[in-house]
Structure formats: structure tokens, C-alpha cells
Motif scaffolding. Structure first.
Motif, mmCIF file in Angstrom:
data_model
loop_
_atom_site.group_PDB
_atom_site.id
_atom_site.type_symbol
_atom_site.label_atom_id
_atom_site.label_comp_id
_atom_site.label_asym_id
_atom_site.label_seq_id
_atom_site.Cartn_x
_atom_site.Cartn_y
_atom_site.Cartn_z
ATOM 1 N N LEU A 1 -1.383 2.857 -3.716
ATOM 2 C CA LEU A 1 -2.493 1.950 -4.039
ATOM 3 C C LEU A 1 -2.320 0.595 -3.363
ATOM 4 O O LEU A 1 -3.264 0.064 -2.746
ATOM 5 C CB LEU A 1 -2.611 1.779 -5.555
ATOM 6 N N ILE A 2 -1.132 0.027 -3.459
ATOM 7 C CA ILE A 2 -0.896 -1.275 -2.828
ATOM 8 C C ILE A 2 -1.003 -1.152 -1.314
ATOM 9 O O ILE A 2 -1.587 -2.023 -0.644
ATOM 10 C CB ILE A 2 0.479 -1.826 -3.259
ATOM 11 N N GLY A 3 -0.468 -0.076 -0.740
ATOM 12 C CA GLY A 3 -0.582 0.142 0.701
ATOM 13 C C GLY A 3 -2.027 0.293 1.150
ATOM 14 O O GLY A 3 -2.431 -0.247 2.189
ATOM 15 N N TRP A 4 -2.818 1.010 0.384
ATOM 16 C CA TRP A 4 -4.234 1.186 0.717
ATOM 17 C C TRP A 4 -4.964 -0.155 0.687
ATOM 18 O O TRP A 4 -5.779 -0.455 1.567
ATOM 19 C CB TRP A 4 -4.861 2.165 -0.266
ATOM 20 N N LEU A 5 -4.660 -0.968 -0.351
ATOM 21 C CA LEU A 5 -5.292 -2.285 -0.428
ATOM 22 C C LEU A 5 -4.893 -3.175 0.751
ATOM 23 O O LEU A 5 -5.741 -3.878 1.326
ATOM 24 C CB LEU A 5 -4.931 -2.973 -1.746
ATOM 25 N N LEU A 6 -3.619 -3.145 1.115
ATOM 26 C CA LEU A 6 -3.181 -3.943 2.270
ATOM 27 C C LEU A 6 -3.823 -3.446 3.559
ATOM 28 O O LEU A 6 -4.177 -4.256 4.435
ATOM 29 C CB LEU A 6 -1.652 -3.906 2.377
ATOM 30 N N ASP A 7 -3.986 -2.139 3.697
ATOM 31 C CA ASP A 7 -4.673 -1.588 4.869
ATOM 32 C C ASP A 7 -6.114 -2.066 4.946
ATOM 33 O O ASP A 7 -6.617 -2.367 6.031
ATOM 34 C CB ASP A 7 -4.648 -0.059 4.836
ATOM 35 N N ARG A 8 -6.776 -2.128 3.807
ATOM 36 C CA ARG A 8 -8.175 -2.588 3.798
ATOM 37 C C ARG A 8 -8.274 -4.062 4.169
ATOM 38 O O ARG A 8 -9.200 -4.468 4.864
ATOM 39 C CB ARG A 8 -8.803 -2.360 2.420
ATOM 40 N N TRP A 9 -7.336 -4.882 3.675
ATOM 41 C CA TRP A 9 -7.387 -6.315 3.950
ATOM 42 C C TRP A 9 -6.988 -6.645 5.390
ATOM 43 O O TRP A 9 -7.567 -7.520 6.017
ATOM 44 C CB TRP A 9 -6.481 -7.088 3.002
ATOM 45 N N PHE A 10 -5.960 -5.962 5.917
ATOM 46 C CA PHE A 10 -5.450 -6.288 7.243
ATOM 47 C C PHE A 10 -5.898 -5.305 8.325
ATOM 48 O O PHE A 10 -5.493 -5.435 9.479
ATOM 49 C CB PHE A 10 -3.912 -6.354 7.217
ATOM 50 N N ASN A 11 -6.720 -4.333 7.951
ATOM 51 C CA ASN A 11 -7.265 -3.340 8.882
ATOM 52 C C ASN A 11 -6.136 -2.667 9.697
ATOM 53 O O ASN A 11 -6.174 -2.626 10.913
ATOM 54 C CB ASN A 11 -8.303 -3.980 9.806
#
Length: 105
Positions: free
Chosen positions: A65-75
Motif C-alpha cells: 500500500l505504501i509503495g503504491w501510494l509512493l508510485d502514484r505521487w512520484f510516478n
């Protein structure tokens, strides 16, 4: 000995001893309940099992979940998701090893 004389039972079982044993067990149970020291099965093993299950689920899920959120924010998809999920699995296994080293009593 004569047939009518009291003596040992040929089967080896004495009803008086059986009755005494039952009464002693009842008295022991009543005393343990009265003093609040009733015999309860230890639930620490059950608790440890639940902790292991929670670690197995929460570690990878939280990392993903945290990795997915970071991927969304930093593309940066899918690298944040993969790295943090692997990190979550590693943390979960480390915690499971720590839990398994505790004594269940």
C-alpha cells in the motif's frame, strides 16, 4: 477368610476409595473456584498464532500500500510497490522469528 468377612475386593477396586477420590476432586475444584485459582488452559500459544497471522498479512499488505501510494505521487511505477512489498515481507519474517522465540508457557 470366610465368604461373609469383610476384606479386599478380589477385583482390586474398592468403592470407598473411589468415592473418596471423587469427593476429594470435587473439594479441590470448589476450593480453586473459591480462591480464584481455577485451572485454565494457557492461551498464549493461540495468541502467538494470531500474531503470526497478522504479521503475514499486514507486513506485505502495508508495504504494498505504501509503495503504491509512493508510485502514484512520484510516478515511479512499479518500483516503489515492489521494493516496499519485499521490505514488508522481510519485516514480517523478522517479526515472526522474534515471536517464535518466545515461550508459549
Amino acid at each position: 477368610m470366610a465368604a461373609g468377612d469383610p476384606g479386599q475386593d478380589p477385583t482390586g477396586v474398592d468403592d470407598r476409595l473411589t468415592s473418596l477420590d471423587e469427593r476429594l476432586q470435587q473439594a479441590h475444584r470448589a476450593e480453586s473456584i473459591r480462591t480464584g485459582k481455577s485451572e485454565r488452559a494457557s492461551t498464549k500459544g493461540y495468541s502467538q498464532g494470531n500474531r503470526v497471522l497478522a504479521e503475514l498479512i499486514a507486513g506485505p499488505a502495508g508495504g504494498a500500500l505504501i509503495g503504491w501510494l509512493l508510485d502514484r505521487w512520484f510516478n515511479s511505477a512499479p518500483w516503489g510497490l515492489l521494493v516496499l512489498m519485499v521490505l514488508g515481507i522481510g519485516v514480517a519474517f523478522r517479526n515472526i522469528i522474534r515471536i517464535s522465540n518466545e515461550r508459549p508457557e
